[in-house]
Design a protein around this motif. Structure first.
Motif, PDB file in Angstrom:
ATOM      1  N   ALA A 182      52.386 -25.849  34.894  1.00  0.00           N
ATOM      2  CA  ALA A 182      52.696 -26.789  35.982  1.00  0.00           C
ATOM      3  C   ALA A 182      51.443 -27.265  36.729  1.00  0.00           C
ATOM      4  CB  ALA A 182      53.691 -26.150  36.951  1.00  0.00           C
ATOM      5  N   PRO A 183      50.505 -26.369  37.093  1.00  0.00           N
ATOM      6  CA  PRO A 183      49.305 -26.876  37.793  1.00  0.00           C
ATOM      7  C   PRO A 183      48.516 -27.885  36.958  1.00  0.00           C
ATOM      8  CG  PRO A 183      49.498 -24.507  38.033  1.00  0.00           C
ATOM      9  CD  PRO A 183      50.504 -24.900  37.006  1.00  0.00           C
ATOM     10  N   ILE A 184      48.386 -27.556  35.656  1.00  0.00           N
ATOM     11  CA  ILE A 184      47.657 -28.493  34.789  1.00  0.00           C
ATOM     12  C   ILE A 184      48.424 -29.797  34.648  1.00  0.00           C
ATOM     13  CG2 ILE A 184      46.791 -28.861  32.451  1.00  0.00           C
ATOM     14  CD1 ILE A 184      46.265 -25.886  32.264  1.00  0.00           C
ATOM     15  N   ASP A 185      49.761 -29.704  34.489  1.00  0.00           N
ATOM     16  CA  ASP A 185      50.581 -30.914  34.371  1.00  0.00           C
ATOM     17  C   ASP A 185      50.472 -31.787  35.607  1.00  0.00           C
ATOM     18  OD1 ASP A 185      51.338 -30.058  31.890  1.00  0.00           O
ATOM     19  OD2 ASP A 185      53.238 -29.183  32.549  1.00  0.00           O
ATOM     20  N   GLN A 186      50.471 -31.143  36.774  1.00  0.00           N
ATOM     21  CA  GLN A 186      50.347 -31.938  38.002  1.00  0.00           C
ATOM     22  C   GLN A 186      48.994 -32.622  38.088  1.00  0.00           C
ATOM     23  OE1 GLN A 186      51.119 -29.182  41.181  1.00  0.00           O
ATOM     24  NE2 GLN A 186      53.320 -28.999  40.705  1.00  0.00           N
ATOM     25  N   PHE A 187      47.939 -31.910  37.697  1.00  0.00           N
ATOM     26  CA  PHE A 187      46.605 -32.525  37.715  1.00  0.00           C
ATOM     27  C   PHE A 187      46.532 -33.700  36.738  1.00  0.00           C
ATOM     28  CE2 PHE A 187      42.343 -32.896  35.922  1.00  0.00           C
ATOM     29  CZ  PHE A 187      41.600 -33.124  37.059  1.00  0.00           C
ATOM     30  N   ILE A 188      47.084 -33.492  35.519  1.00  0.00           N
ATOM     31  CA  ILE A 188      47.043 -34.565  34.515  1.00  0.00           C
ATOM     32  C   ILE A 188      47.874 -35.757  34.978  1.00  0.00           C
ATOM     33  CG2 ILE A 188      47.683 -35.173  32.158  1.00  0.00           C
ATOM     34  CD1 ILE A 188      45.161 -33.491  32.384  1.00  0.00           C
ATOM     35  N   THR A 189      49.042 -35.493  35.612  1.00  0.00           N
ATOM     36  CA  THR A 189      49.859 -36.601  36.127  1.00  0.00           C
ATOM     37  C   THR A 189      49.099 -37.385  37.183  1.00  0.00           C
ATOM     38  OG1 THR A 189      51.879 -35.344  35.684  1.00  0.00           O
ATOM     39  CG2 THR A 189      52.032 -37.172  37.250  1.00  0.00           C
ATOM     40  N   THR A 190      48.452 -36.659  38.099  1.00  0.00           N
ATOM     41  CA  THR A 190      47.646 -37.340  39.124  1.00  0.00           C
ATOM     42  C   THR A 190      46.514 -38.148  38.493  1.00  0.00           C
ATOM     43  OG1 THR A 190      48.136 -35.559  40.685  1.00  0.00           O
ATOM     44  CG2 THR A 190      46.275 -36.997  41.210  1.00  0.00           C
ATOM     45  N   LEU A 191      45.857 -37.540  37.480  1.00  0.00           N
ATOM     46  CA  LEU A 191      44.759 -38.243  36.806  1.00  0.00           C
ATOM     47  C   LEU A 191      45.263 -39.511  36.125  1.00  0.00           C
ATOM     48  CD1 LEU A 191      41.824 -38.355  35.788  1.00  0.00           C
ATOM     49  CD2 LEU A 191      42.528 -36.913  33.852  1.00  0.00           C
ATOM     50  N   ARG A 192      46.444 -39.426  35.487  1.00  0.00           N
ATOM     51  CA  ARG A 192      46.989 -40.602  34.803  1.00  0.00           C
ATOM     52  C   ARG A 192      47.335 -41.702  35.787  1.00  0.00           C
ATOM     53  NH1 ARG A 192      50.808 -37.223  30.518  1.00  0.00           N
ATOM     54  NH2 ARG A 192      49.101 -36.714  29.048  1.00  0.00           N
ATOM     55  N   TRP A 193      47.884 -41.347  36.931  1.00  0.00           N
ATOM     56  CA  TRP A 193      48.178 -42.368  37.944  1.00  0.00           C
ATOM     57  C   TRP A 193      46.892 -43.018  38.453  1.00  0.00           C
ATOM     58  CZ3 TRP A 193      52.259 -45.018  38.769  1.00  0.00           C
ATOM     59  CH2 TRP A 193      53.526 -44.492  38.511  1.00  0.00           C
ATOM     60  N   ILE A 194      45.870 -42.187  38.622  1.00  0.00           N
ATOM     61  CA  ILE A 194      44.580 -42.758  39.056  1.00  0.00           C
ATOM     62  C   ILE A 194      44.054 -43.725  38.012  1.00  0.00           C
ATOM     63  CG2 ILE A 194      42.170 -42.192  39.540  1.00  0.00           C
ATOM     64  CD1 ILE A 194      43.144 -39.576  40.794  1.00  0.00           C
ATOM     65  N   LEU A 195      44.173 -43.323  36.723  1.00  0.00           N
ATOM     66  CA  LEU A 195      43.706 -44.206  35.652  1.00  0.00           C
ATOM     67  C   LEU A 195      44.526 -45.483  35.590  1.00  0.00           C
ATOM     68  CD1 LEU A 195      43.044 -41.580  32.824  1.00  0.00           C
ATOM     69  CD2 LEU A 195      41.335 -42.839  34.135  1.00  0.00           C
ATOM     70  N   ILE A 196      45.868 -45.353  35.746  1.00  0.00           N
ATOM     71  CA  ILE A 196      46.731 -46.541  35.697  1.00  0.00           C
ATOM     72  C   ILE A 196      46.384 -47.493  36.830  1.00  0.00           C
ATOM     73  CG2 ILE A 196      49.109 -47.341  35.998  1.00  0.00           C
ATOM     74  CD1 ILE A 196      50.001 -44.831  34.489  1.00  0.00           C
ATOM     75  N   LEU A 197      46.244 -46.928  38.045  1.00  0.00           N
ATOM     76  CA  LEU A 197      45.884 -47.781  39.182  1.00  0.00           C
ATOM     77  C   LEU A 197      44.492 -48.385  38.987  1.00  0.00           C
ATOM     78  CD1 LEU A 197      47.250 -45.617  42.149  1.00  0.00           C
ATOM     79  CD2 LEU A 197      48.263 -47.678  41.156  1.00  0.00           C
ATOM     80  N   GLY A 198      43.588 -47.590  38.398  1.00  0.00           N
ATOM     81  CA  GLY A 198      42.254 -48.128  38.137  1.00  0.00           C
ATOM     82  C   GLY A 198      42.277 -49.268  37.124  1.00  0.00           C
ATOM     83  N   VAL A 199      43.107 -49.118  36.070  1.00  0.00           N
ATOM     84  CA  VAL A 199      43.230 -50.178  35.068  1.00  0.00           C
ATOM     85  C   VAL A 199      43.830 -51.429  35.694  1.00  0.00           C
ATOM     86  CG1 VAL A 199      44.436 -50.864  32.967  1.00  0.00           C
ATOM     87  CG2 VAL A 199      43.327 -48.630  33.090  1.00  0.00           C
ATOM     88  N   LEU A 200      44.895 -51.247  36.486  1.00  0.00           N
ATOM     89  CA  LEU A 200      45.520 -52.409  37.131  1.00  0.00           C
ATOM     90  C   LEU A 200      44.561 -53.086  38.101  1.00  0.00           C
ATOM     91  CD1 LEU A 200      49.117 -51.002  37.821  1.00  0.00           C
ATOM     92  CD2 LEU A 200      48.394 -52.578  36.025  1.00  0.00           C
ATOM     93  N   GLY A 201      43.828 -52.267  38.870  1.00  0.00           N
ATOM     94  CA  GLY A 201      42.844 -52.853  39.776  1.00  0.00           C
ATOM     95  C   GLY A 201      41.748 -53.595  39.028  1.00  0.00           C
ATOM     96  N   SER A 202      41.290 -53.006  37.915  1.00  0.00           N
ATOM     97  CA  SER A 202      40.247 -53.663  37.121  1.00  0.00           C
ATOM     98  C   SER A 202      40.747 -54.971  36.524  1.00  0.00           C
ATOM     99  CB  SER A 202      39.774 -52.720  36.008  1.00  0.00           C
ATOM    100  OG  SER A 202      39.238 -51.533  36.554  1.00  0.00           O
ATOM    101  N   LEU A 203      42.019 -54.961  36.041  1.00  0.00           N
ATOM    102  CA  LEU A 203      42.575 -56.191  35.485  1.00  0.00           C
ATOM    103  C   LEU A 203      42.732 -57.258  36.561  1.00  0.00           C
ATOM    104  CD1 LEU A 203      45.306 -54.805  33.044  1.00  0.00           C
ATOM    105  CD2 LEU A 203      43.142 -55.874  32.450  1.00  0.00           C
ATOM    106  N   SER A 204      43.136 -56.844  37.760  1.00  0.00           N
ATOM    107  CA  SER A 204      43.279 -57.817  38.856  1.00  0.00           C
ATOM    108  C   SER A 204      41.926 -58.414  39.212  1.00  0.00           C
ATOM    109  CB  SER A 204      43.901 -57.138  40.080  1.00  0.00           C
ATOM    110  OG  SER A 204      45.172 -56.610  39.763  1.00  0.00           O
ATOM    111  N   LEU A 205      40.920 -57.548  39.321  1.00  0.00           N
ATOM    112  CA  LEU A 205      39.579 -58.051  39.636  1.00  0.00           C
ATOM    113  C   LEU A 205      39.056 -58.938  38.515  1.00  0.00           C
ATOM    114  CD1 LEU A 205      37.143 -57.987  41.531  1.00  0.00           C
ATOM    115  CD2 LEU A 205      36.349 -55.934  40.338  1.00  0.00           C
ATOM    116  N   ALA A 206      39.326 -58.521  37.253  1.00  0.00           N
ATOM    117  CA  ALA A 206      38.881 -59.339  36.118  1.00  0.00           C
ATOM    118  C   ALA A 206      39.559 -60.699  36.122  1.00  0.00           C
ATOM    119  CB  ALA A 206      39.167 -58.606  34.807  1.00  0.00           C
ATOM    120  N   ALA A 207      40.873 -60.716  36.468  1.00  0.00           N
ATOM    121  CA  ALA A 207      41.588 -61.990  36.512  1.00  0.00           C
ATOM    122  C   ALA A 207      41.029 -62.896  37.606  1.00  0.00           C
ATOM    123  CB  ALA A 207      43.074 -61.746  36.735  1.00  0.00           C
TER     124      ALA A 207
END
Length: 511
Positions: A182-207
């Motif tokens: 569970a601790p590792i899963d929670q960390f990975i989930t948080t990391l994935r959300w950070i990556l998703i938000l980072g990708v969306l932010g990068s795409l918005s800035l790129a657009a």
């Protein structure tokens, strides 16, 4: 469905297509990068956790150092019989390893549970693992990082490791340690959300940055499209703004302007040609009509001399129209690549003598001289085409040379591999501005409606055809002229040695 998508893309402007393709590529790259980071991080955390559990198992085994038990790396040792106090030792070992997040279980070699630490309060539930899978995991384990991920009865993920228990070099049991992820899963989930938000932010800035950049980059193409529409509507005087950039768009802009300039020149010359042909045809047609009317009304009153004169004039006018039509047909064949050149080893003196004899019949008082050097080498040409070119040049020279002037043919060899033919006249010459264009198609140095009566011009095709024909025979034609003094046209042909067999070669002009 694919066809509909293709139609939608075709309806889009190139700006939107570039933007969508670029954003798609960026999204794909960022998504792949995020997936690699997430997968690598999760695998590293699980590997570290598995290594920590192996270390804890080895550390717990030191409590039983007074007993002949140890943790083996792989179950390569032969199977043995557990000691009588094995359950007591297994209980101590599981109690040592079991906590609120970790459960330890001692299994028999057949995979049956001997002692479980799940009886301790708040410890994770014991996992039931298929004995075959246990043996496969043990045999494939090469280091302390091998693990399994399984779900327990509460559908929670647990990381499981297996360690063989060895006594006196005999494998007597298997230690199973499992812990909640569970601790590792929670960390990975948080990391994935950070990556998703980072990708969306990068795409918005790129657009936001991409559309202005693409618009700026495609601005010359937009201007080209607007200019091309205006040109298609008939305004050939428009040009694109010249760019100082040394890239594809800058080169295309320059090529586009050159293309439009050539089109404008071609259309202007063709328009002038149409006017010239109309004027040239009107004159012989008017003369023919007048002569026919005279014959019809019988004004000649049976005068045979007048009749012959009228018929002779009519014949001259028809020949004049025939020459013009022949020039147009030759030009058409040159454009279509259908002009046939029969190259043969030719004595240049024979061709020039024929032209000289014919030129004597065309003079209007001018004097014609012919000077041919002795022992001239053979040339590989089409005699008929070369004679046609020389007669064309001679006709031009006679038109623009006064009656008291003269025309000279000079033929000589040069450097043993070239034959030079010069046609010199003492006519009115050509202005310096017109000399670079005399071999251009449809070009006429004197406007059709402002000619001097003595200087009857042609259609502007003769020298262009001469240049094409001479170059098709591997030669070169040049013109030098001084206004009011005369003109010299030089033809350079390749000389050949006397062949033992007649040389004949057929060449088709292909553009």
């Amino acid at each position: 469905m694919t066809r509909q998508r293709r139609k939608v893309l075709q309806r889009m402007s190139i700006r939107w297509r570039l933007a969508l393709i670029s954003l798609g590529v960026i999204a794909l790259l960022l998504g792949a990068f995020g997936f690699i980071i997430s997968f690598t991080a999760e695998n590293a955390l699980f590997t570290n956790e598995a290594t920590a559990l192996h270390n804890e198992g080895h550390l717990a085994m030191t409590v039983l150092k007074q007993h002949p038990l140890e943790i083996g790396r792989t179950p390569t040792d032969p199977q043995g019989t557990p000691p009588l106090n094995f359950k007591v030792l297994a209980t101590i070992l599981t109690q040592r390893l079991t906590s609120t997040s970790t459960d330890a279980t001692v299994l028999s070699l057949q995979g049956n549970v001997i002692i479980s630490g799940s009886d301790i309060p708040f410890s994770p539930p014991t996992l039931a693992v298929n004995p075959i899978l246990v043996q496969q995991t043990l045999h494939t384990s090469q280091d302390n990082s091998t693990y399994l991920i399984k779900r327990d009865a509460q559908n929670e993920r647990q990381l499981v490791i297996f360690m063989p228990i060895v006594s006196n070099h005999h494998t007597i049991g298997i230690l199973q340690i499992n812990t909640l992820t569970a601790p590792i899963d929670q960390f990975i989930t948080t990391l994935r959300w950070i990556l998703i938000l980072g990708v969306l932010g990068s795409l918005s800035l790129a657009a936001l940055l991409m559309f202005p950049l693409i618009s700026a980059a495609l601005h010359p193409l937009v201007a080209m499209e607007q200019t091309s529409r205006a040109i298609a509507a008939g305004n050939l005087s428009l040009r694109l703004q010249t760019l100082e950039t040394d890239d594809e768009i800058g080169h295309m802009t320059s090529s586009f302007n050159d293309m439009v300039a050539q089109l404008e020149t071609a259309f202007r010359r063709q328009k002038q040609l149409t006017a010239d042909i109309s004027h040239e045809l009107r004159t012989p047609l008017t003369a023919l009509r007048g002569s026919l009317e005279i014959l019809l009304i019988g004004i000649e009153r049976g005068d045979g001399t007048a009749t012959r004169r009228l018929v002779s004039n009519m014949h001259e006018e028809t020949e004049r129209m025939q020459r013009m039509i022949d020039d147009l047909l030759i030009l058409t064949r040159l454009d279509e690549g259908k002009a046939i050149i029969h190259l043969t080893a030719t004595n240049i003196r024979t061709v020039v003598d024929k032209v000289y004899d014919q030129a004597q019949q065309l003079t209007r008082g001018q004097t014609i001289h012919c000077q041919i050097s002795p022992d001239m080498p053979l040339v590989c040409v089409d005699p008929d085409r070369l004679q046609q070119v020389l007669l064309n040049i001679t006709d031009n020279a006679l038109k623009y040379t006064p009656a008291d002037g003269h025309i000279d043919y000079v033929v000589r060899s040069e450097e043993a591999d070239s034959v030079i033919i010069e046609v010199r006249d003492t006519g009115i010459g050509i202005s310096a501005e017109a000399v670079p264009h005399v071999f251009d198609r449809f070009y006429r140095a004197d406007p059709a409606r402002t000619r001097h009566a003595q200087h009857v011009g042609g259609s502007g095709l003769g020298l262009a055809i001469a240049k094409e024909l001479i170059e098709a025979q591997g030669g070169e034609i040049l013109l030098h002229s001084t206004y009011s003094q005369g003109t010299t046209i030089t033809i350079r042909l390749q000389a050949i040695s006397a062949p033992e067999q007649p040389v004949e070669k057929v060449t088709q002009i292909i553009h």
